[in-house]
Design a protein around this motif. Structure first.
Motif: not given
Length: 194
Positions: A105, A109, A113
């Protein structure tokens, strides 16, 4: 103390032993994965055992008002033994799976980003730099073009002003501001022509 209270206390201690085992296994797996310094690990061990003691005595207080008997310790030992015999392996697998999912995760992420924020900002900055460079080049080109267009006018004005120059210089021994400005403009034109 009634038999019902003793049975509830025994069940609560067995359950507390299971909870302590789950927390201990989770703590052990996480501390191996994170690889903490020995001092921090010792401090966390101390905090674990303090929290375990507070938990056990809080449960004991809620079930039988804090009376400590032999069956309380036997219930704790039975709960911990039962946990390590049947559930420890599954808890360790679940904690490792949770850590791996958390890592995935975090990686996802970070990639999102980068993809949705960092790369567009970089692209926008590059576009702005290209546009700025184009505008600078265009303005320099237009400036030189205008100077080239005004050069014949400048030559004409200089030719007209040539007879007035000695008179203007002698007035009060100083050169008027207009003539100084014209000389500076002529110097700038020569500079740009080079």
């Amino acid at each position: 103390m009634s038999l019902q209270v003793q049975l509830v206390t025994l069940g609560a201690m067995v359950l507390s032993g299971n909870v302590l085992g789950v927390v201990f296994d989770a703590y052990r797996v996480v501390s191996r994965e994170v690889r903490l310094h020995r001092f921090v690990l010792s401090l966390l061990d101390l905090l674990y055992w303090l929290a375990a003691a507070v938990l056990v005595f809080r449960v004991l207080y809620e079930t039988n008002l804090g009376e400590v008997r032999l069956f309380v310790f036997l219930g704790l030992l039975f709960g911990i033994s039962m946990y390590f015999a049947f559930f420890s392996r599954w808890t360790i697998l679940a904690v490792r799976w949770s850590i791996e999912m958390f890592r995935r995760l975090v990686r996802f992420t970070i990639k999102m980003f980068d993809l949705l924020i960092i790369r567009p900002i970089r692209f926008l900055i590059r576009c702005l730099i290209v546009i700025w460079g184009f505008l600078c080049a265009l303005s320099i080109f237009l400036y030189k073009f205008v100077l080239q267009l005004l050069y014949p006018l400048w030559v004409f004005l200089r030719w007209i002003a040539r007879p007035l120059h000695p008179m203007l210089v002698n007035i009060g021994g100083r050169m008027p501001k207009l003539v100084r400005w014209l000389k500076r403009a002529a110097t700038a034109v020569r500079f740009w022509r080079r």
